[in-house]
Design an enzyme around this catalytic site. Structure first.
Site, PDB file in Angstrom:
ATOM      1  N   ARG A   1      17.614 -17.035 -21.800  1.00 14.36           N
ATOM      2  CA  ARG A   1      18.912 -16.801 -22.462  1.00 14.36           C
ATOM      3  C   ARG A   1      18.929 -15.435 -23.123  1.00 14.36           C
ATOM      4  O   ARG A   1      19.896 -14.667 -22.992  1.00 14.36           O
ATOM      5  CB  ARG A   1      19.154 -17.927 -23.484  1.00 14.36           C
ATOM      6  CG  ARG A   1      19.480 -19.243 -22.801  1.00 14.36           C
ATOM      7  CD  ARG A   1      19.484 -20.421 -23.747  1.00 14.36           C
ATOM      8  NE  ARG A   1      20.083 -21.589 -23.088  1.00 14.36           N
ATOM      9  CZ  ARG A   1      19.968 -22.830 -23.526  1.00 14.36           C
ATOM     10  NH1 ARG A   1      19.278 -23.100 -24.614  1.00 14.36           N
ATOM     11  NH2 ARG A   1      20.561 -23.810 -22.879  1.00 14.36           N
TER      12      ARG A   1
ATOM     13  N   ASP B   1      14.026 -43.687 -13.387  1.00 15.30           N
ATOM     14  CA  ASP B   1      14.996 -43.784 -14.473  1.00 15.30           C
ATOM     15  C   ASP B   1      15.151 -45.254 -14.826  1.00 15.30           C
ATOM     16  O   ASP B   1      15.077 -46.126 -13.950  1.00 15.30           O
ATOM     17  CB  ASP B   1      16.356 -43.199 -14.058  1.00 15.30           C
ATOM     18  CG  ASP B   1      17.231 -42.868 -15.260  1.00 15.30           C
ATOM     19  OD1 ASP B   1      17.424 -41.657 -15.530  1.00 15.30           O
ATOM     20  OD2 ASP B   1      17.725 -43.799 -15.939  1.00 15.30           O
TER      21      ASP B   1
ATOM     22  N   GLY C   1      18.738 -38.050 -14.968  1.00 16.94           N
ATOM     23  CA  GLY C   1      20.023 -37.565 -15.504  1.00 16.94           C
ATOM     24  C   GLY C   1      20.245 -36.122 -15.096  1.00 16.94           C
ATOM     25  O   GLY C   1      19.761 -35.674 -14.043  1.00 16.94           O
TER      26      GLY C   1
ATOM     27  N   HIS D   1      11.690 -25.158 -30.705  1.00 14.24           N
ATOM     28  CA  HIS D   1      12.948 -25.161 -29.956  1.00 14.24           C
ATOM     29  C   HIS D   1      14.039 -25.723 -30.862  1.00 14.24           C
ATOM     30  O   HIS D   1      14.416 -26.877 -30.775  1.00 14.24           O
ATOM     31  CB  HIS D   1      12.780 -26.021 -28.700  1.00 14.24           C
ATOM     32  CG  HIS D   1      13.964 -25.991 -27.786  1.00 14.24           C
ATOM     33  ND1 HIS D   1      14.564 -24.827 -27.366  1.00 14.24           N
ATOM     34  CD2 HIS D   1      14.654 -27.000 -27.191  1.00 14.24           C
ATOM     35  CE1 HIS D   1      15.569 -25.122 -26.562  1.00 14.24           C
ATOM     36  NE2 HIS D   1      15.642 -26.424 -26.439  1.00 14.24           N
TER      37      HIS D   1
ATOM     38  N   ARG E   1      19.135 -30.957 -32.468  1.00 14.85           N
ATOM     39  CA  ARG E   1      18.135 -31.609 -31.605  1.00 14.85           C
ATOM     40  C   ARG E   1      17.297 -32.579 -32.432  1.00 14.85           C
ATOM     41  O   ARG E   1      16.869 -33.622 -31.953  1.00 14.85           O
ATOM     42  CB  ARG E   1      17.230 -30.552 -30.971  1.00 14.85           C
ATOM     43  CG  ARG E   1      17.972 -29.590 -30.037  1.00 14.85           C
ATOM     44  CD  ARG E   1      17.015 -28.517 -29.523  1.00 14.85           C
ATOM     45  NE  ARG E   1      17.645 -27.589 -28.603  1.00 14.85           N
ATOM     46  CZ  ARG E   1      18.184 -26.414 -28.961  1.00 14.85           C
ATOM     47  NH1 ARG E   1      18.183 -26.043 -30.220  1.00 14.85           N
ATOM     48  NH2 ARG E   1      18.721 -25.624 -28.051  1.00 14.85           N
TER      49      ARG E   1
ATOM     50  N   GLY F   1      13.484 -39.735 -15.833  1.00 12.77           N
ATOM     51  CA  GLY F   1      14.855 -39.348 -16.165  1.00 12.77           C
ATOM     52  C   GLY F   1      15.525 -38.727 -14.953  1.00 12.77           C
ATOM     53  O   GLY F   1      15.118 -37.652 -14.490  1.00 12.77           O
TER      54      GLY F   1
ATOM     55  N   GLY G   1      16.821 -33.986 -15.049  1.00 13.56           N
ATOM     56  CA  GLY G   1      15.899 -34.563 -14.068  1.00 13.56           C
ATOM     57  C   GLY G   1      16.405 -34.398 -12.644  1.00 13.56           C
ATOM     58  O   GLY G   1      15.651 -33.991 -11.740  1.00 13.56           O
TER      59      GLY G   1
ATOM     60  N   ASN H   1      14.106 -33.651 -26.104  1.00 13.18           N
ATOM     61  CA  ASN H   1      14.211 -33.103 -27.466  1.00 13.18           C
ATOM     62  C   ASN H   1      14.053 -34.170 -28.537  1.00 13.18           C
ATOM     63  O   ASN H   1      14.324 -35.336 -28.257  1.00 13.18           O
ATOM     64  CB  ASN H   1      15.586 -32.443 -27.635  1.00 13.18           C
ATOM     65  CG  ASN H   1      15.593 -31.025 -27.119  1.00 13.18           C
ATOM     66  OD1 ASN H   1      14.653 -30.275 -27.365  1.00 13.18           O
ATOM     67  ND2 ASN H   1      16.644 -30.660 -26.411  1.00 13.18           N
TER      68      ASN H   1
HETATM   69  P1  NAD Z   1      20.865 -37.258 -19.379  1.00  9.81           P
HETATM   70  O1  NAD Z   1      21.473 -38.196 -20.343  1.00  9.81           O
HETATM   71  O2  NAD Z   1      21.720 -36.658 -18.330  1.00  9.81           O
HETATM   72  O3  NAD Z   1      19.615 -37.968 -18.673  1.00  9.81           O
HETATM   73  C1  NAD Z   1      18.642 -38.670 -19.378  1.00  9.81           C
HETATM   74  C2  NAD Z   1      18.201 -39.816 -18.509  1.00  9.81           C
HETATM   75  O4  NAD Z   1      17.095 -40.483 -19.116  1.00  9.81           O
HETATM   76  C3  NAD Z   1      19.286 -40.890 -18.315  1.00  9.81           C
HETATM   77  O5  NAD Z   1      19.601 -41.033 -16.933  1.00  9.81           O
HETATM   78  C4  NAD Z   1      18.655 -42.160 -18.873  1.00  9.81           C
HETATM   79  O6  NAD Z   1      19.021 -43.333 -18.180  1.00  9.81           O
HETATM   80  C5  NAD Z   1      17.180 -41.844 -18.722  1.00  9.81           C
HETATM   81  N1  NAD Z   1      16.293 -42.681 -19.545  1.00  9.81           N
HETATM   82  C6  NAD Z   1      16.491 -43.143 -20.792  1.00  9.81           C
HETATM   83  N2  NAD Z   1      15.427 -43.886 -21.182  1.00  9.81           N
HETATM   84  C7  NAD Z   1      14.541 -43.871 -20.158  1.00  9.81           C
HETATM   85  C8  NAD Z   1      13.257 -44.443 -19.957  1.00  9.81           C
HETATM   86  N3  NAD Z   1      12.660 -45.175 -20.904  1.00  9.81           N
HETATM   87  N4  NAD Z   1      12.629 -44.224 -18.771  1.00  9.81           N
HETATM   88  C9  NAD Z   1      13.225 -43.490 -17.799  1.00  9.81           C
HETATM   89  N5  NAD Z   1      14.443 -42.933 -17.941  1.00  9.81           N
HETATM   90  C10 NAD Z   1      15.088 -43.114 -19.103  1.00  9.81           C
HETATM   91  O7  NAD Z   1      20.147 -36.108 -20.256  1.00  9.81           O
HETATM   92  P2  NAD Z   1      19.673 -34.662 -19.759  1.00  9.81           P
HETATM   93  O8  NAD Z   1      20.777 -33.713 -19.886  1.00  9.81           O
HETATM   94  O9  NAD Z   1      18.974 -34.816 -18.460  1.00  9.81           O
HETATM   95  O10 NAD Z   1      18.611 -34.311 -20.911  1.00  9.81           O
HETATM   96  C11 NAD Z   1      17.425 -35.028 -21.023  1.00  9.81           C
HETATM   97  C12 NAD Z   1      16.640 -34.608 -22.269  1.00  9.81           C
HETATM   98  O11 NAD Z   1      16.259 -33.241 -22.145  1.00  9.81           O
HETATM   99  C13 NAD Z   1      17.428 -34.695 -23.578  1.00  9.81           C
HETATM  100  O12 NAD Z   1      16.593 -35.171 -24.611  1.00  9.81           O
HETATM  101  C14 NAD Z   1      17.843 -33.256 -23.850  1.00  9.81           C
HETATM  102  O13 NAD Z   1      18.053 -33.012 -25.210  1.00  9.81           O
HETATM  103  C15 NAD Z   1      16.618 -32.535 -23.333  1.00  9.81           C
HETATM  104  N6  NAD Z   1      16.817 -31.126 -22.995  1.00  9.81           N
HETATM  105  C16 NAD Z   1      15.824 -30.275 -23.351  1.00  9.81           C
HETATM  106  C17 NAD Z   1      15.916 -28.947 -23.037  1.00  9.81           C
HETATM  107  C18 NAD Z   1      14.788 -28.013 -23.411  1.00  9.81           C
HETATM  108  O14 NAD Z   1      14.975 -26.810 -23.392  1.00  9.81           O
HETATM  109  N7  NAD Z   1      13.616 -28.529 -23.718  1.00  9.81           N
HETATM  110  C19 NAD Z   1      17.064 -28.457 -22.364  1.00  9.81           C
HETATM  111  C20 NAD Z   1      18.063 -29.370 -22.004  1.00  9.81           C
HETATM  112  C21 NAD Z   1      17.920 -30.715 -22.304  1.00  9.81           C
END
Ligand code: NAD
Length: 310
Positions: free
Chosen positions: A151, A33, A11, A175, A88, A9, A14, A120
């Site tokens: 937080r 990604d 995004g 979470h 979530r 990821g 990541g 999530n």
């Molecule tokens: P984002 O949409 O900015 O990035 C996610 C990325 O994953 C995208 O670029 C997408 O192309 C990629 N992706 C999708 N399928 C894929 C695959 N099979 N292989 C590789 N890459 C793939 O999202 P984000 O803001 O980076 O958040 C990512 C995840 O983290 C979400 O599920 C979000 O809910 C979670 N999150 C968790 C916490 C926590 O405290 N645990 C905090 C923030 C976000």
């Protein structure tokens, strides 16, 4: 030779984590990604910052899962984020498919790695990744408690007019909305916060902590990423430098706190082997009840997950 960290990821979370790793020079980096150009574009941008950071870490990027070969640590941030008004838990099915793909690749190409799950719904996705990789549960860990605790620390520090550095606080449980801020282990310079802040102030702080993610989603239209990536880096450093940190992480429970067979946010000792110990805090009866309630929510989600064909 430097450690290799792979991130699924590229995004928001990541890429922010990738930047922290390159800037802090702690490991070589692989960014994968499904959107190949996104991963490569962000890696190019980051590489061009290396002379400014004075960082010689190597960066590889692309969409091929085999790029993670040789990674000692893999972070899963691939997946959909919630939109305003969503929980979530509503991401379960979509992200289960994505995390399953990542976990299969990890099993194949990085069989000795330690895995940190970020996607999530966190505790259920961590359970899924442990099941698919078949790794010892000490090597599959979820990131959420470090963020939720950060937080809580911030809001407490603001209310006291104190430095965040002097606040001790921990959030346990799943979470989600049922997370459990543990005030019995929260203090400022050793002084219990219950003695320093009124009940109503503490109640408001607890509520804000539980809703902190949603508060950001409502403004950004997507999830937070600076604080999640910083929290992830804290876990990575604890592992790479064998720091034996006491951190709240989503970990496999075998009866600790009277809970077993699920992943849940609990205090652990985190070091070079991953989870080295689940720490048994003496929670008060209200906190323990809340933790069990939160565990029930996570269990229900895992049962739902078991019915999804992946
Ligand atoms: P984002 O949409 O900015 O990035 C996610 C990325 O994953 C995208 O670029 C997408 O192309 C990629 N992706 C999708 N399928 C894929 C695959 N099979 N292989 C590789 N890459 C793939 O999202 P984000 O803001 O980076 O958040 C990512 C995840 O983290 C979400 O599920 C979000 O809910 C979670 N999150 C968790 C916490 C926590 O405290 N645990 C905090 C923030 C976000």
């Amino acid at each position: 030779m430097r450690t290799k960290i792979a991130i699924f990821g590229a995004g928001n979370v990541g890429a922010s984590l990738a930047q922290l790793i390159v800037q802090s020079k702690i490991a070589d980096l692989t960014l994968v990604d499904i959107l190949k150009d996104l991963a490569i574009g962000k890696a190019l941008d980051l590489a061009q910052a290396k002379p400014v950071y004075g960082s010689d870490v190597k960066i590889i990027a692309g969409s091929e899962p085999e790029l993670i070969k040789g990674a000692e640590l893999v972070v899963i941030t691939a997946g959909a984020t919630r939109k305003p008004g969503m929980t979530r838990e509503q991401l379960l099915e979509t992200n289960a498919r994505i995390c399953a793909q990542c976990a299969k690749a990890i099993k194949k190409y990085a069989p000795n790695s330690i895995v940190i799950v970020v996607s999530n719904p966190l505790d259920a996705m961590t359970w899924l990744c442990a099941r698919i990789t078949g790794f010892d549960k000490s090597r599959v860990i979820g990131m959420a408690g470090v963020l939720d605790s950060a937080r809580l620390k911030l809001f407490l520090a603001d209310a006291l007019g104190a430095s965040v550095k002097d606040i001790q606080a921990m959030v346990l449980g799943g979470h989600g909305e049922q997370m459990v801020p543990v005030l019995s282990y929260s203090s400022w310079q050793g002084e219990r916060l219950e003695k320093l802040l009124s009940k109503s102030k503490l109640k408001a702080i607890i509520e804000r902590t539980k809703n902190a993610g949603a508060e950001i989603v409502a403004k950004l239209g997507t999830s937070a990423y600076y604080s999640p990536s910083a929290s992830c880096l804290e876990m990575i450093k604890a592992i790479l430098f064998d720091e034996k940190r006491l951190l709240a992480c989503s970990s496999w429970l075998k009866g600790e706190y009277g809970i077993k067979g699920i992943y849940l946010g609990v205090p652990i000792i985190l070091g070079k082997n991953g989870v080295e110990k689940v720490v048994a805090l003496k929670l008060n009866s209200w906190e323990l009840r809340q933790l069990k309630k939160s565990a029930e929510t996570v269990s229900a989600l895992i049962n739902q997950l078991k019915r999804i064909k992946l």
